[in-house]
Design a protein around this motif. Structure first.
Motif, PDB file in Angstrom:
ATOM      1  N   GLY A   6      22.068  55.206 -24.576  1.00 28.05           N
ATOM      2  CA  GLY A   6      21.976  54.841 -23.169  1.00 28.05           C
ATOM      3  C   GLY A   6      21.195  53.560 -22.962  1.00 28.05           C
ATOM      4  N   SER A   7      20.187  53.332 -23.813  1.00 27.68           N
ATOM      5  CA  SER A   7      19.374  52.123 -23.677  1.00 27.68           C
ATOM      6  C   SER A   7      20.196  50.871 -23.952  1.00 27.68           C
ATOM      7  N   SER A   8      21.178  50.970 -24.856  1.00 31.80           N
ATOM      8  CA  SER A   8      22.025  49.809 -25.163  1.00 31.80           C
ATOM      9  C   SER A   8      22.890  49.445 -23.969  1.00 31.80           C
ATOM     10  N   LEU A   9      23.482  50.454 -23.329  1.00 27.74           N
ATOM     11  CA  LEU A   9      24.318  50.189 -22.156  1.00 27.74           C
ATOM     12  C   LEU A   9      23.464  49.678 -20.998  1.00 27.74           C
ATOM     13  N   LYS A  10      22.320  50.305 -20.778  1.00 27.47           N
ATOM     14  CA  LYS A  10      21.443  49.886 -19.678  1.00 27.47           C
ATOM     15  C   LYS A  10      21.000  48.442 -19.853  1.00 27.47           C
ATOM     16  N   GLY A  11      20.547  48.098 -21.057  1.00 28.07           N
ATOM     17  CA  GLY A  11      20.074  46.745 -21.295  1.00 28.07           C
ATOM     18  C   GLY A  11      21.160  45.711 -21.118  1.00 28.07           C
ATOM     19  N   LYS A  12      22.378  46.029 -21.583  1.00 30.97           N
ATOM     20  CA  LYS A  12      23.475  45.078 -21.467  1.00 30.97           C
ATOM     21  C   LYS A  12      23.879  44.879 -20.015  1.00 30.97           C
ATOM     22  N   LEU A  13      24.018  45.963 -19.267  1.00 34.13           N
ATOM     23  CA  LEU A  13      24.411  45.835 -17.861  1.00 34.13           C
ATOM     24  C   LEU A  13      23.363  45.060 -17.073  1.00 34.13           C
ATOM     25  N   ARG A  14      22.102  45.336 -17.351  1.00 32.08           N
ATOM     26  CA  ARG A  14      21.048  44.631 -16.616  1.00 32.08           C
ATOM     27  C   ARG A  14      21.063  43.139 -16.925  1.00 32.08           C
ATOM     28  N   SER A  15      21.205  42.780 -18.192  1.00 30.87           N
ATOM     29  CA  SER A  15      21.176  41.357 -18.541  1.00 30.87           C
ATOM     30  C   SER A  15      22.373  40.625 -17.932  1.00 30.87           C
ATOM     31  N   LEU A  16      23.538  41.274 -17.903  1.00 28.25           N
ATOM     32  CA  LEU A  16      24.718  40.649 -17.290  1.00 28.25           C
ATOM     33  C   LEU A  16      24.506  40.424 -15.796  1.00 28.25           C
ATOM     34  N   LEU A  17      23.951  41.432 -15.116  1.00 23.38           N
ATOM     35  CA  LEU A  17      23.699  41.296 -13.682  1.00 23.38           C
ATOM     36  C   LEU A  17      22.594  40.278 -13.406  1.00 23.38           C
ATOM     37  N   SER A  18      21.584  40.259 -14.263  1.00 21.68           N
ATOM     38  CA  SER A  18      20.482  39.308 -14.071  1.00 21.68           C
ATOM     39  C   SER A  18      21.001  37.875 -14.091  1.00 21.68           C
ATOM     40  N   LYS A  19      21.905  37.592 -15.027  1.00 18.66           N
ATOM     41  CA  LYS A  19      22.501  36.258 -15.096  1.00 18.66           C
ATOM     42  C   LYS A  19      23.400  36.001 -13.886  1.00 18.66           C
TER      43      LYS A  19
ATOM     44  N   LEU B 233      19.282  33.621 -17.388  1.00 17.37           N
ATOM     45  CA  LEU B 233      18.580  34.893 -17.512  1.00 17.37           C
ATOM     46  C   LEU B 233      17.098  34.703 -17.195  1.00 17.37           C
ATOM     47  N   PRO B 234      16.595  35.348 -16.130  1.00 15.52           N
ATOM     48  CA  PRO B 234      15.174  35.208 -15.792  1.00 15.52           C
ATOM     49  C   PRO B 234      14.277  35.618 -16.959  1.00 15.52           C
ATOM     50  N   LYS B 235      13.127  34.966 -17.077  1.00 11.94           N
ATOM     51  CA  LYS B 235      12.234  35.240 -18.191  1.00 11.94           C
ATOM     52  C   LYS B 235      11.535  36.579 -18.045  1.00 11.94           C
ATOM     53  N   GLU B 236      11.420  37.089 -16.824  1.00  8.04           N
ATOM     54  CA  GLU B 236      10.737  38.353 -16.596  1.00  8.04           C
ATOM     55  C   GLU B 236      11.624  39.283 -15.773  1.00  8.04           C
ATOM     56  N   HIS B 237      11.507  40.587 -16.028  1.00 13.03           N
ATOM     57  CA  HIS B 237      12.287  41.562 -15.277  1.00 13.03           C
ATOM     58  C   HIS B 237      11.977  41.504 -13.787  1.00 13.03           C
ATOM     59  N   ASN B 238      10.721  41.206 -13.470  1.00 18.47           N
ATOM     60  CA  ASN B 238      10.338  41.172 -12.065  1.00 18.47           C
ATOM     61  C   ASN B 238      10.933  39.985 -11.317  1.00 18.47           C
ATOM     62  N   SER B 239      11.545  39.058 -12.065  1.00 21.83           N
ATOM     63  CA  SER B 239      12.186  37.905 -11.429  1.00 21.83           C
ATOM     64  C   SER B 239      13.664  38.172 -11.117  1.00 21.83           C
TER      65      SER B 239
ATOM     66  N   VAL C 285      18.609  43.628  -5.864  1.00 22.54           N
ATOM     67  CA  VAL C 285      19.650  44.627  -6.110  1.00 22.54           C
ATOM     68  C   VAL C 285      19.647  45.072  -7.567  1.00 22.54           C
ATOM     69  N   VAL C 286      19.197  44.210  -8.464  1.00 21.64           N
ATOM     70  CA  VAL C 286      19.105  44.567  -9.881  1.00 21.64           C
ATOM     71  C   VAL C 286      17.849  45.397 -10.134  1.00 21.64           C
ATOM     72  N   LYS C 287      16.746  44.981  -9.560  1.00 20.41           N
ATOM     73  CA  LYS C 287      15.476  45.688  -9.792  1.00 20.41           C
ATOM     74  C   LYS C 287      15.523  47.119  -9.281  1.00 20.41           C
ATOM     75  N   ARG C 288      16.139  47.329  -8.144  1.00 19.95           N
ATOM     76  CA  ARG C 288      16.126  48.696  -7.612  1.00 19.95           C
ATOM     77  C   ARG C 288      17.051  49.629  -8.404  1.00 19.95           C
ATOM     78  N   LEU C 289      18.051  49.082  -9.094  1.00 19.92           N
ATOM     79  CA  LEU C 289      18.923  49.915  -9.914  1.00 19.92           C
ATOM     80  C   LEU C 289      18.319  50.200 -11.284  1.00 19.92           C
ATOM     81  N   PHE C 290      17.629  49.197 -11.863  1.00 21.13           N
ATOM     82  CA  PHE C 290      17.190  49.315 -13.245  1.00 21.13           C
ATOM     83  C   PHE C 290      15.682  49.421 -13.420  1.00 21.13           C
TER      84      PHE C 290
END
Length: 224
Positions: free
Chosen positions: A48-61, A68-74, A78-83
């Motif tokens: 699950g971590s592989s799918l979560k990480g991939k979806l988040r990075s795609l949406l972040s971009k 790709l933002p350098k920090e998750h908080n950036s 809509v991405v932060k509230r999902l992941f």
């Protein structure tokens, strides 16, 4: 309204899939990089971590003009509230819970009935441009054509944002279909299709409100 919805669907491998099972000692002649497997049946799985990480990075971009933002908080809201993210009060859990994803019964039966191996070993070779020395290696891949049953849990926190969240997830799934999952995507690994998506209620506090929202969410994911 609060509660939980289940998002289910199928992830089908269109090419060999390599999600590494961790660094292990490999004797001479052995496979250099193995895939992660379910300990119960020794069949390939998708953490699950592989799918979560991939979806988040795609949406972040996607929501940051391709960077790709350098920090998750950036990430975009809509991405932060999902992941998930962190604010002044501490870590905030995302609205989507990811589970490990295991091979479907259909694919298990196919492996048994057609006497197919669940994995294959691909031989690769890198050559140093400076010395011309070859560095051969063996990479294990889950074979193409296998189907994996995906089940995600969406936590309802704000009923006015449910459909927007599902549109964001739709975008993530669409992006993944034209990207790759796991390693070595630039070498042809990890192409997947995502289909048969469905949404059902698990626990909700307002049965009357959820019916129309649920149908809208199903319609959104059918466009993946």
């Amino acid at each position: 309204m609060f509660g939980k919805l289940e998002i289910s669907g199928c992830i089908e491998s269109l090419t060999g899939l390599h999600i590494g099972g961790g660094s292990q000692f490999a004797a001479i002649g052995a496979v250099d990089s193995v895939v992660v497997k379910d300990i119960d049946d020794d069949l390939p799985m998708i953490p699950g971590s592989s799918l979560k990480g991939k979806l988040r990075s795609l949406l972040s971009k996607q929501f940051s003009d391709g960077e790709l933002p350098k920090e998750h908080n950036s990430d975009a809201d809509v991405v932060k509230r999902l992941f998930g993210h962190t604010d002044k009060s501490g870590p905030k859990t995302g609205r989507v819970y990811f589970s490990d994803i295991f091979m479907s019964k259909e694919s298990r039966d196919r492996l048994e009935n057609e006497d197919i191996d669940a994995t294959e070993v691909k031989f690769e070779n890198t050559i140093s441009r400076l010395t011309g020395v070859a560095n051969p290696r063996q990479i294990e891949r889950a074979v193409k054509g296998m189907k994996y049953h995906m089940s995600l849990i969406y936590n309802i926190e704000n009923e006015n944002e449910i459909e927007e969240d599902f549109k964001t997830l739709k975008t993530a799934f669409q992006l993944l279909k034209y990207d790759y999952l796991g390693a070595a995507g630039s070498r042809g690994y990890g192409r997947v299709d995502i289909h048969d998506l469905d949404v059902k209620k698990l626990v909700v506090s307002d049965e009357a409100k959820i019916s129309s929202i649920l149908e809208n969410c199903k319609s959104i994911l059918k466009e993946v």
